[in-house]
Design a protein around this motif. Structure first.
Motif, PDB file in Angstrom:
ATOM      1  N   LEU A 352       0.821  -1.205   0.000  1.00  0.00           N
ATOM      2  CA  LEU A 352       0.000   0.000   0.000  1.00  0.00           C
ATOM      3  C   LEU A 352       0.858   1.259   0.000  1.00  0.00           C
ATOM      4  CD1 LEU A 352      -2.590  -1.147   2.696  1.00  0.00           C
ATOM      5  CD2 LEU A 352      -2.916  -1.131   0.225  1.00  0.00           C
ATOM      6  N   LYS A 355      -0.337   3.972  -2.442  1.00  0.00           N
ATOM      7  CA  LYS A 355      -1.795   4.088  -2.472  1.00  0.00           C
ATOM      8  C   LYS A 355      -2.267   5.156  -1.487  1.00  0.00           C
ATOM      9  CE  LYS A 355      -2.567   0.554  -5.285  1.00  0.00           C
ATOM     10  NZ  LYS A 355      -3.278  -0.640  -4.820  1.00  0.00           N
ATOM     11  N   ASN A 384      -9.121  -2.215  -1.370  1.00  0.00           N
ATOM     12  CA  ASN A 384      -7.924  -2.397  -2.188  1.00  0.00           C
ATOM     13  C   ASN A 384      -8.151  -3.425  -3.286  1.00  0.00           C
ATOM     14  OD1 ASN A 384      -5.153  -1.990  -2.862  1.00  0.00           O
ATOM     15  ND2 ASN A 384      -4.646  -3.909  -1.788  1.00  0.00           N
TER      16      ASN A 384
END
Length: 460
Positions: A352, A355, A384
């Motif tokens: 992540l 992100k 996700n």
């Protein structure tokens, strides 16, 4: 006439000093000492006499511990179940309560609405902020009955307030707000440290000597603490915080300090056009009608104080648009979110790093329960991979740095709340199974030791 003395008081903790100090030796804060004028003791005695004028004084004497009665005084029913719960069962006679909150959150509405329901008590509502006409308009909007025992006084002078108390002989006094009241004994403007300190002390003496409870309404600073000196929180019997987001309709009443009850109780209200409505079952209101097929939504069985309710956790994970990924949390601790994302990346293997992650607790609530960790991770992962969590699942568990799911307190209350609202499955820490009677519940319990096991149960 005796000359007033000059003293310096720390605005953070209330520590006194004969001279100005840069750093407070008690709390360690810098540049918090403010100059105040200490009134002559004869003036303070006159104020104390005015505070108790018209009421029978209670004469104190030395008592042995075994001779003191342990029975509680009968409490005053406020005709508000949420407020009674937070106060510990009602208002204690002779107590002094401090109600704090941000501007516009509904402190005056809550106090006015509650006092209008006390038709069996003579209530004196002292307003230093609003006119009588404004209070009349608000009372007509929120009240359904007429209360002839409700008296309004628009006054800022402490001495004048005590004169009216002597004439009216009220059974309950409300001061809105303590920062607007000033006494002639202190040469400073209303709301200063010296004024708030002296006025609160005089009202405390009045409450303890006369047996008439006093409710003080206080402002909140931009840091979120109660305005005025810290001694204001020390001298009162209970400190109640009224909080919530002004853009949402829910309000939470918390007890920060309570000498007559537990500080773990919680009251929930819904702000409406006609005033504040008590929310007896917050779980049904905090869950949306239908989230089937929506990714990034997880339900957690949380506890605030001693009250269980189900909370909807929403997460959105998307590719970082501006190079540096954003981490944003509403109603949840931002640092806790960063820690849980690091656990997901290190222990579970989901990348992540590039992100954006946005987290929101539905309903505008701010939840501090550690058992929310599991639902936060589940909601983030669901967004996700863009896979919704099946309907009928909820969870409760604290996540450790090594990826283990740690046990949580009051597990039976959490399971009962989930079962009552029709959930079929609940994920709980495996360590909570010891001593738990599983035959009492019809809901399926899924015990897990690690985060991977919980995610496997949810997504297969």
């Amino acid at each position: 006439m005796a000359k007033d003395k000059i003293a310096y008081v720390c605005s953070n903790c209330g520590q006194e000093s004969a001279k100005w100090i840069g750093k407070c030796p008690a709390c360690g804060q810098w540049n918090t000492y403010k100059e105040i004028r200490v009134a002559d003791t004869r003036q303070q005695a006159a104020t104390s006499a005015a505070a108790t004028a018209g009421h029978q004084l209670r004469k104190n004497k030395v008592l042995r511990l075994r001779d003191i009665s342990a029975k509680d005084d009968p409490r005053i029913d406020m005709h508000d179940g949420e407020l009674n719960r937070v106060l510990g069962g009602g208002l204690v006679p002779g107590s002094i309560i401090l109600l704090g909150g941000e501007p516009g959150i509904g402190k005056s509405t809550l106090s006015l609405q509650t006092m209008l329901q006390l038709t069996d008590k003579r209530v004196l509502y002292v307003s230093g902020e609003e006119s009588a006409h404004q209070l009349k308009m608000r009372a007509e909007r929120i009240a359904h009955t007429v209360n002839d025992n409700f008296l309004i006084l628009c006054e800022n002078s402490l001495e004048a307030i005590f004169e009216h108390i002597k004439d009216v002989q009220p059974e309950l006094v409300v001061v809105d707000s303590i920062q607007t009241i000033a006494t002639e004994d202190v040469e400073s403007s209303a709301g200063s440290i010296a004024q708030v300190r002296e006025c609160a002390s005089a009202l405390l003496r009045f409450a303890k000597t006369s047996g008439v409870p006093v409710i003080l309404i206080g402002h909140i600073t931009k840091e979120g603490s109660l305005a005025g000196p810290k001694i204001l929180e020390h001298i009162v019997d209970a400190v109640i915080q009224f909080e919530g987001d002004q853009h949402y309709m829910y309000r939470i009443l918390r007890s920060i300090k309570n000498r007559f009850g537990s500080t773990s109780e919680l009251g929930i209200y819904e702000m409406q056009q006609t005033g504040l409505r008590q929310v007896s079952n917050p779980s049904e209101l905090l869950l949306t009608e239908d989230h089937d097929g929506l990714s990034g939504v997880a339900i957690s069985s949380a506890i605030e104080g001693v009250r269980p309710f189900l909370v909807e956790t929403q997460a959105l994970v998307s590719s970082a648009a501006y190079g540096t990924p954003q981490r944003s949390a509403t109603g949840f601790d931002q640092r806790r979110l960063n820690m849980l994302l690091a656990v997901l990346e290190k222990r579970v293997g989901f990348k992540l790093m590039q992100k954006d992650v946005f987290l929101n607790i539905a309903g505008g609530l701010r939840v501090t329960d550690m058992a929310m960790d599991l639902s936060v991770i589940a909601a983030v992962l669901s967004s996700n991979v863009d896979t919704p969590i099946e309907e009928g699942w909820c969870m409760a568990g604290e996540v450790g740095l090594s990826g283990e799911v740690r046990p949580v307190a009051r597990i039976e209350q959490r399971i009962s709340e989930a079962e009552k609202l029709g959930f079929q499955h609940i994920i709980i820490p495996k360590y909570n199974l010891s001593g738990l009677d599983r035959k009492k519940f019809k809901i399926e319990m899924v015990p897990v030791r690690k985060v991977e096991e919980a995610l496997r149960a949810l997504f297969g």
